[in-house]
Design a protein around this motif. Structure first.
Motif, PDB file in Angstrom:
ATOM      1  N   LEU A 289      33.260  62.358  32.371  1.00 19.84           N
ATOM      2  CA  LEU A 289      34.686  62.420  32.704  1.00 19.84           C
ATOM      3  C   LEU A 289      34.909  62.599  34.202  1.00 19.84           C
ATOM      4  N   SER A 290      34.219  63.553  34.794  1.00 19.86           N
ATOM      5  CA  SER A 290      34.414  63.796  36.228  1.00 19.86           C
ATOM      6  C   SER A 290      33.927  62.625  37.060  1.00 19.86           C
ATOM      7  N   GLN A 291      32.838  62.001  36.647  1.00 16.44           N
ATOM      8  CA  GLN A 291      32.291  60.874  37.411  1.00 16.44           C
ATOM      9  C   GLN A 291      33.207  59.659  37.344  1.00 16.44           C
ATOM     10  N   ILE A 292      33.791  59.407  36.195  1.00 16.44           N
ATOM     11  CA  ILE A 292      34.739  58.296  36.081  1.00 16.44           C
ATOM     12  C   ILE A 292      35.909  58.509  37.032  1.00 16.44           C
ATOM     13  N   VAL A 293      36.426  59.726  37.069  1.00 17.34           N
ATOM     14  CA  VAL A 293      37.557  60.036  37.952  1.00 17.34           C
ATOM     15  C   VAL A 293      37.193  59.777  39.410  1.00 17.34           C
ATOM     16  N   VAL A 294      36.065  60.337  39.870  1.00 15.66           N
ATOM     17  CA  VAL A 294      35.733  60.184  41.291  1.00 15.66           C
ATOM     18  C   VAL A 294      35.329  58.759  41.642  1.00 15.66           C
ATOM     19  N   MET A 295      34.718  58.046  40.704  1.00 16.45           N
ATOM     20  CA  MET A 295      34.331  56.659  40.990  1.00 16.45           C
ATOM     21  C   MET A 295      35.558  55.748  41.044  1.00 16.45           C
ATOM     22  N   VAL A 296      36.554  56.005  40.225  1.00 17.03           N
ATOM     23  CA  VAL A 296      37.801  55.228  40.305  1.00 17.03           C
ATOM     24  C   VAL A 296      38.509  55.544  41.625  1.00 17.03           C
ATOM     25  N   ILE A 297      38.517  56.819  42.003  1.00 17.39           N
ATOM     26  CA  ILE A 297      39.052  57.177  43.322  1.00 17.39           C
ATOM     27  C   ILE A 297      38.279  56.437  44.408  1.00 17.39           C
ATOM     28  N   GLY A 298      36.968  56.330  44.217  1.00 19.02           N
ATOM     29  CA  GLY A 298      36.120  55.602  45.163  1.00 19.02           C
ATOM     30  C   GLY A 298      36.507  54.146  45.303  1.00 19.02           C
ATOM     31  N   ILE A 299      36.892  53.526  44.205  1.00 18.69           N
ATOM     32  CA  ILE A 299      37.355  52.131  44.277  1.00 18.69           C
ATOM     33  C   ILE A 299      38.587  52.039  45.155  1.00 18.69           C
ATOM     34  N   VAL A 300      39.538  52.910  44.908  1.00 17.59           N
ATOM     35  CA  VAL A 300      40.782  52.912  45.691  1.00 17.59           C
ATOM     36  C   VAL A 300      40.496  53.139  47.176  1.00 17.59           C
ATOM     37  N   ILE A 301      39.666  54.144  47.466  1.00 16.10           N
ATOM     38  CA  ILE A 301      39.354  54.478  48.861  1.00 16.10           C
ATOM     39  C   ILE A 301      38.598  53.343  49.554  1.00 16.10           C
ATOM     40  N   THR A 302      37.551  52.844  48.913  1.00 14.15           N
ATOM     41  CA  THR A 302      36.746  51.811  49.571  1.00 14.15           C
ATOM     42  C   THR A 302      37.501  50.499  49.720  1.00 14.15           C
ATOM     43  N   GLU A 303      38.328  50.168  48.760  1.00 14.25           N
ATOM     44  CA  GLU A 303      39.119  48.940  48.889  1.00 14.25           C
ATOM     45  C   GLU A 303      40.153  49.070  50.012  1.00 14.25           C
ATOM     46  N   ALA A 304      40.770  50.240  50.127  1.00 14.37           N
ATOM     47  CA  ALA A 304      41.718  50.470  51.227  1.00 14.37           C
ATOM     48  C   ALA A 304      40.992  50.453  52.570  1.00 14.37           C
ATOM     49  N   LEU A 305      39.846  51.088  52.613  1.00  9.29           N
ATOM     50  CA  LEU A 305      39.046  51.115  53.836  1.00  9.29           C
ATOM     51  C   LEU A 305      38.576  49.709  54.208  1.00  9.29           C
ATOM     52  N   ASN A 306      38.249  48.927  53.208  1.00  5.06           N
ATOM     53  CA  ASN A 306      37.796  47.551  53.450  1.00  5.06           C
ATOM     54  C   ASN A 306      38.889  46.694  54.077  1.00  5.06           C
ATOM     55  N   LYS A 307      40.151  47.016  53.776  1.00  8.02           N
ATOM     56  CA  LYS A 307      41.256  46.273  54.392  1.00  8.02           C
ATOM     57  C   LYS A 307      41.370  46.586  55.881  1.00  8.02           C
ATOM     58  N   ALA A 308      41.038  47.824  56.250  1.00  8.71           N
ATOM     59  CA  ALA A 308      41.101  48.226  57.653  1.00  8.71           C
ATOM     60  C   ALA A 308      39.838  47.837  58.422  1.00  8.71           C
ATOM     61  N   ILE A 309      38.703  47.985  57.746  1.00  7.38           N
ATOM     62  CA  ILE A 309      37.390  47.692  58.345  1.00  7.38           C
ATOM     63  C   ILE A 309      36.629  46.825  57.348  1.00  7.38           C
ATOM     64  N   ASP A 310      36.107  45.726  57.760  1.00  3.32           N
ATOM     65  CA  ASP A 310      35.310  44.890  56.852  1.00  3.32           C
ATOM     66  C   ASP A 310      34.010  45.628  56.563  1.00  3.32           C
ATOM     67  N   LEU A 311      33.910  46.243  55.380  1.00  7.35           N
ATOM     68  CA  LEU A 311      32.765  47.067  55.045  1.00  7.35           C
ATOM     69  C   LEU A 311      31.471  46.282  54.919  1.00  7.35           C
ATOM     70  N   LYS A 312      31.558  44.972  54.717  1.00 11.57           N
ATOM     71  CA  LYS A 312      30.351  44.139  54.689  1.00 11.57           C
ATOM     72  C   LYS A 312      29.749  44.003  56.074  1.00 11.57           C
ATOM     73  N   LYS A 313      30.600  44.037  57.097  1.00  7.97           N
ATOM     74  CA  LYS A 313      30.146  43.768  58.453  1.00  7.97           C
ATOM     75  C   LYS A 313      29.910  45.027  59.288  1.00  7.97           C
ATOM     76  N   VAL A 314      30.043  46.194  58.692  1.00  7.11           N
ATOM     77  CA  VAL A 314      29.877  47.441  59.428  1.00  7.11           C
ATOM     78  C   VAL A 314      28.488  47.534  60.071  1.00  7.11           C
TER      79      VAL A 314
END
Length: 175
Positions: free
Chosen positions: A148-173
């Motif tokens: 349960l806790s891992q699902i919550v934080v991993m879904v939060i991770g999707i939101v965070i990383t996708e938002a971060l990817n819009k600001a910084i291309d995470l593939k090219k870091v």
């Protein structure tokens, strides 16, 4: 070439440090059978590049030094995370869609890493972190809470990383 190596190592050190800080800052909630380890949301970074595997795994190892279970948590936590993320990286060769990769990463994490952590907690969470006899009921209860806790934080991770990817291309870091 040398400048790129220094850049990659610096970025990896920063990511590992962020993982450690996010874990230790909320330490009572980061360890144990019921944990909400926000730093685990960083595990979604491997969706963008396999070079995120090392700093996240290193971050887990360092953060777990501060765990009540100490070296036991360093071993089991690092093993679980490293293995789950390595499998994700291998599977991503066949999965190109980023959202599908996020979902696959969550599933692999739940199936590979969380049983290892649940086993660790079930066995080594006795008084003074002493080894206790394995009880399947305790294991399944701990595993359920971790899921349960891992699902919550991993879904939060999707939101965070996708938002971060819009600001910084995470593939090219790392390029």
């Amino acid at each position: 070439m040398r400048n790129n190596t220094v850049k990659v190592l610096t970025i990896q050190a920063l990511i590992a440090a962020i993982y450690v800080v996010l874990t230790v800052a909320i330490a009572p909630f980061s360890y144990g059978a019921i944990q909400l380890r926000i730093s685990e949301s960083l595990s979604q970074l491997v969706v963008f590049s396999k070079k995120y595997w090392f700093p996240i795994t290193l971050g887990v190892a360092i953060a777990n030094i501060f765990s009540p279970l100490g070296i036991v948590d360093v071993f089991f936590g690092t093993l679980g995370t490293g293995l789950a993320l390595a499998i994700s990286v291998l599977v991503f060769k066949f999965v190109k869609n980023r959202i599908a990769r996020h979902i696959v990463n969550i599933i692999i994490y739940l199936v590979v890493c969380m049983p290892i952590i649940a086993y660790e907690i079930a066995i080594f969470s006795g008084e003074n972190s002493a080894r206790v006899p394995f009880e399947f009921e305790a294991f399944t209860a701990i595993y359920g809470l971790l899921l349960l806790s891992q699902i919550v934080v991993m879904v939060i991770g999707i939101v965070i990383t996708e938002a971060l990817n819009k600001a910084i291309d995470l593939k090219k870091v790392f390029e």
